[in-house]
Write an enzyme that holds these catalytic residues in place. Structure first.
Site, PDB file in Angstrom:
ATOM      1  N   ASP A   1      76.172  81.232  41.317  1.00 51.35           N
ATOM      2  CA  ASP A   1      75.813  79.918  41.848  1.00 51.35           C
ATOM      3  C   ASP A   1      76.243  79.865  43.315  1.00 51.35           C
ATOM      4  OD1 ASP A   1      74.986  76.955  41.086  1.00 51.35           O
ATOM      5  OD2 ASP A   1      76.959  76.745  41.998  1.00 51.35           O
TER       6      ASP A   1
ATOM      7  N   HIS B   1      71.232  78.766  33.507  1.00 50.39           N
ATOM      8  CA  HIS B   1      71.919  78.948  34.781  1.00 50.39           C
ATOM      9  C   HIS B   1      73.281  79.618  34.649  1.00 50.39           C
ATOM     10  CE1 HIS B   1      72.919  78.145  38.934  1.00 50.39           C
ATOM     11  NE2 HIS B   1      74.024  77.513  38.574  1.00 50.39           N
TER      12      HIS B   1
END
Length: 337
Positions: A113, A313
């Protein structure tokens, strides 16, 4: 200076060692396990060193010294008051300090991320220190292009993109901090493959521009991703209940500063051996598909790239064993120091 702390006695990353070391702006808390070549693990939002709890023992068992730190603004690391203290060059300086304090001259850096961006910037600015780079979820896109604030402000039409929402000081804090645990549970669920909203549901990456619009109202309710135990959620919530969210959110509030400061590196590829792992159901890999397609030019040292089917994610938590295997195989393929 290094201040030793306790070892983790049980649970995830059992046997890992906690330390606090001196960083440019104050203490940096890290958790390390194993001996051997240094692998620095950099987390994203809204996470902590704990996001790497499955990787620490796996990398240690494979013969590496794995170090996962709380990024500046998170957990038990320093939280400067000045928002500009969270710009990319400052976070790269923290990574350099972590390598220096480890006693190693070089490191492999792996990020997820926002940590992927921080890892890429570390490798870009200091290739003499960061000899290889692993990127999880967010693909590499060289500096340059239009000013980010203008790009994000123009996204969404009648709705507001979450990055713009996060950029206004105090606004997201007012939504999150009254119920940190509930907000985190919803956010993690919204971006996890097994709990994310369906294609016909309102997109949780956008906020209604109507007065009082929030991200939370679009999160799934009453579900918890399979990778996230109650104890995991308790840990994350406890950290942010203690620190607040401003330090973490300040990363979003420096994107235009980063754009200006990294302008000398516009279009620059990363030459080091690289790995990319993303989730096929992650918006980061679909929105940035062109960046992935450009890897032959932007990551000429790419060893392998993987899109994990049925994964969202939080790749290293959703698919811990698979990611551990990909990481160790890649690390084993790298030239020795």
């Amino acid at each position: 200076m290094s201040v030793p702390q306790e070892s983790v006695g049980s649970g995830p990353a059992a046997g890992a060692r906690h330390r606090t070391v001196a960083g440019p702006a104050g203490p940096l808390h890290l958790v390390e396990q194993g001996d051997g070549p240094l692998v620095l693990l950099v987390h994203g939002f809204p996470e902590s060193w704990y996001s790497w709890r499955h990787q620490l023992p796996a990398l240690a068992a494979a013969g590496y010294r794995a170090v996962a730190a709380d990024v500046r603004g998170y957990g038990r690391s320093c939280r400067p008051d000045d928002p500009a203290a969270y710009r990319m060059r400052e976070l790269v300086a923290d990574n350099l300090a972590l390598v220096r304090e480890s006693g190693a001259g070089t490191a492999v850096v792996v990020g997820h991320d926002w940590g992927s961006n921080i890892a890429a910037a570390s490798a870009l600015l200091h290739p003499e220190v960061f000899r290889a780079v692993g990127l999880l979820s967010v693909p590499y896109a060289p500096p340059g292009g239009p000013r980010p604030g203008e790009v994000f402000a123009g996204m969404g039409g009648p709705e507001e993109f979450y990055v713009s929402y996060f950029q206004r000081p105090g606004r997201a804090e007012a939504e999150i901090e009254p119920d940190v645990r509930g907000w985190l549970a919803g956010f993690f669920a919204a971006l996890s493959a097994d709990t994310m909203p369906g294609p016909d549901a309102p997109d949780p990456h956008f906020v209604s521009r109507a007065a009082g619009g929030t991200l939370r109202e679009r999160f799934p309710r009453g579900v918890r991703p399979s990778w996230l135990s109650e104890a995991d959620l308790d840990f994350y919530a406890g950290e942010f209940e203690r620190t607040g969210l401003t330090g973490a959110l300040n990363r979003y509030r420096n994107m235009d500063r980063d754009w200006a400061e990294l302008a000398p590196f516009a279009g620059r590829p990363l030459e080091q051996p690289a790995l990319f792992v993303g989730g096929a159901r992650d918006a980061s890999t679909t929105w940035m598909a062109e960046a992935i397609d450009a890897f032959p030019a932007t990551l000429p040292g790419l060893v392998s790239a993987h899109l994990l089917e049925g994964c969202g994610h939080w790749v290293q938590q959703e698919r811990a064993e698979e990611v551990n295997g990909l990481l160790t195989s890649w690390l084993d393929s790298l030239p020795s120091n």
